[in-house]
Design a protein around this motif. Structure first.
Motif, PDB file in Angstrom:
ATOM      1  N   LEU A 236      60.508  40.800  17.013  1.00 13.71           N
ATOM      2  CA  LEU A 236      60.606  41.620  18.221  1.00 13.71           C
ATOM      3  C   LEU A 236      61.196  42.994  17.914  1.00 13.71           C
ATOM      4  O   LEU A 236      61.705  43.673  18.806  1.00 13.71           O
ATOM      5  CB  LEU A 236      61.468  40.911  19.275  1.00 13.71           C
ATOM      6  CG  LEU A 236      60.996  39.538  19.739  1.00 13.71           C
ATOM      7  CD1 LEU A 236      61.979  38.959  20.741  1.00 13.71           C
ATOM      8  CD2 LEU A 236      59.599  39.609  20.317  1.00 13.71           C
TER       9      LEU A 236
ATOM     10  N   TYR B  61      63.848  42.847  24.590  1.00 13.89           N
ATOM     11  CA  TYR B  61      62.414  43.050  24.441  1.00 13.89           C
ATOM     12  C   TYR B  61      61.710  42.962  25.791  1.00 13.89           C
ATOM     13  O   TYR B  61      60.863  43.816  26.119  1.00 13.89           O
ATOM     14  CB  TYR B  61      61.844  42.001  23.475  1.00 13.89           C
ATOM     15  CG  TYR B  61      60.353  42.144  23.240  1.00 13.89           C
ATOM     16  CD1 TYR B  61      59.878  43.127  22.399  1.00 13.89           C
ATOM     17  CD2 TYR B  61      59.460  41.298  23.869  1.00 13.89           C
ATOM     18  CE1 TYR B  61      58.518  43.271  22.172  1.00 13.89           C
ATOM     19  CE2 TYR B  61      58.107  41.428  23.655  1.00 13.89           C
ATOM     20  CZ  TYR B  61      57.637  42.409  22.808  1.00 13.89           C
ATOM     21  OH  TYR B  61      56.286  42.550  22.607  1.00 13.89           O
ATOM     22  N   ARG B  62      62.047  41.959  26.592  1.00 14.34           N
ATOM     23  CA  ARG B  62      61.428  41.816  27.916  1.00 14.34           C
ATOM     24  C   ARG B  62      61.729  43.022  28.799  1.00 14.34           C
ATOM     25  O   ARG B  62      60.844  43.510  29.502  1.00 14.34           O
ATOM     26  CB  ARG B  62      61.916  40.533  28.589  1.00 14.34           C
ATOM     27  CG  ARG B  62      61.372  39.283  27.948  1.00 14.34           C
ATOM     28  CD  ARG B  62      61.871  38.043  28.673  1.00 14.34           C
ATOM     29  NE  ARG B  62      61.706  36.893  27.824  1.00 14.34           N
ATOM     30  CZ  ARG B  62      62.681  36.089  27.409  1.00 14.34           C
ATOM     31  NH1 ARG B  62      63.912  36.279  27.815  1.00 14.34           N
ATOM     32  NH2 ARG B  62      62.432  35.084  26.618  1.00 14.34           N
TER      33      ARG B  62
ATOM     34  N   SER C 287      62.419  46.059  27.752  1.00 15.58           N
ATOM     35  CA  SER C 287      61.704  47.220  27.214  1.00 15.58           C
ATOM     36  C   SER C 287      60.217  47.219  27.586  1.00 15.58           C
ATOM     37  O   SER C 287      59.603  48.268  27.687  1.00 15.58           O
ATOM     38  CB  SER C 287      61.845  47.290  25.690  1.00 15.58           C
ATOM     39  OG  SER C 287      61.029  46.335  25.046  1.00 15.58           O
ATOM     40  N   LYS C 288      59.666  46.038  27.822  1.00 20.43           N
ATOM     41  CA  LYS C 288      58.251  45.910  28.209  1.00 20.43           C
ATOM     42  C   LYS C 288      58.074  45.851  29.731  1.00 20.43           C
ATOM     43  O   LYS C 288      56.958  45.703  30.209  1.00 20.43           O
ATOM     44  CB  LYS C 288      57.625  44.657  27.578  1.00 20.43           C
ATOM     45  CG  LYS C 288      57.613  44.665  26.070  1.00 20.43           C
ATOM     46  CD  LYS C 288      56.734  45.794  25.563  1.00 20.43           C
ATOM     47  CE  LYS C 288      56.700  45.775  24.056  1.00 20.43           C
ATOM     48  NZ  LYS C 288      55.977  46.912  23.508  1.00 20.43           N
TER      49      LYS C 288
ATOM     50  N   LEU D   8      59.138  43.489  31.664  1.00 21.08           N
ATOM     51  CA  LEU D   8      58.879  42.116  32.082  1.00 21.08           C
ATOM     52  C   LEU D   8      60.109  41.454  32.711  1.00 21.08           C
ATOM     53  O   LEU D   8      60.017  40.346  33.227  1.00 21.08           O
ATOM     54  CB  LEU D   8      58.420  41.280  30.883  1.00 21.08           C
ATOM     55  CG  LEU D   8      57.150  41.797  30.200  1.00 21.08           C
ATOM     56  CD1 LEU D   8      56.898  41.015  28.923  1.00 21.08           C
ATOM     57  CD2 LEU D   8      55.967  41.703  31.136  1.00 21.08           C
TER      58      LEU D   8
END
Length: 74
Positions: A58, A66-67, A69-70, A72
């Motif tokens: 990731l 990560y979630r 940053s996306k 999500l």
């Protein structure tokens, strides 16, 4: 784990349980630890693994980073 003999699921689960044993289980002295205490420690480790542990795949971000940053997760 989905269906019997499905290699991708089996390898992912095997990888997780191997990491769980090497990072959480093997390096501790478990004598005198109650079942309830063990379950609390295991829950803490799994939360750490799923939310805060940095992963190379990731981009050295935690799954939660990560979630976010996306877009999500909030």
């Amino acid at each position: 784990m989905s269906r019997k003999g499905y290699s991708p699921d089996n390898s992912a689960c095997g990888g997780f349980f191997g990491r769980l044993k090497s990072e959480f289980f093997y390096h501790r002295d478990w004598s005198g630890v109650t079942v309830e205490s063990f379950m609390e420690l295991l829950d803490e480790y799994i939360r750490f693994y799923n939310e805060r542990r940095k992963k190379q795949s990731l981009g050295w971000m935690s799954p939660m980073q990560y979630r976010i940053s996306k877009g999500l997760a909030a």
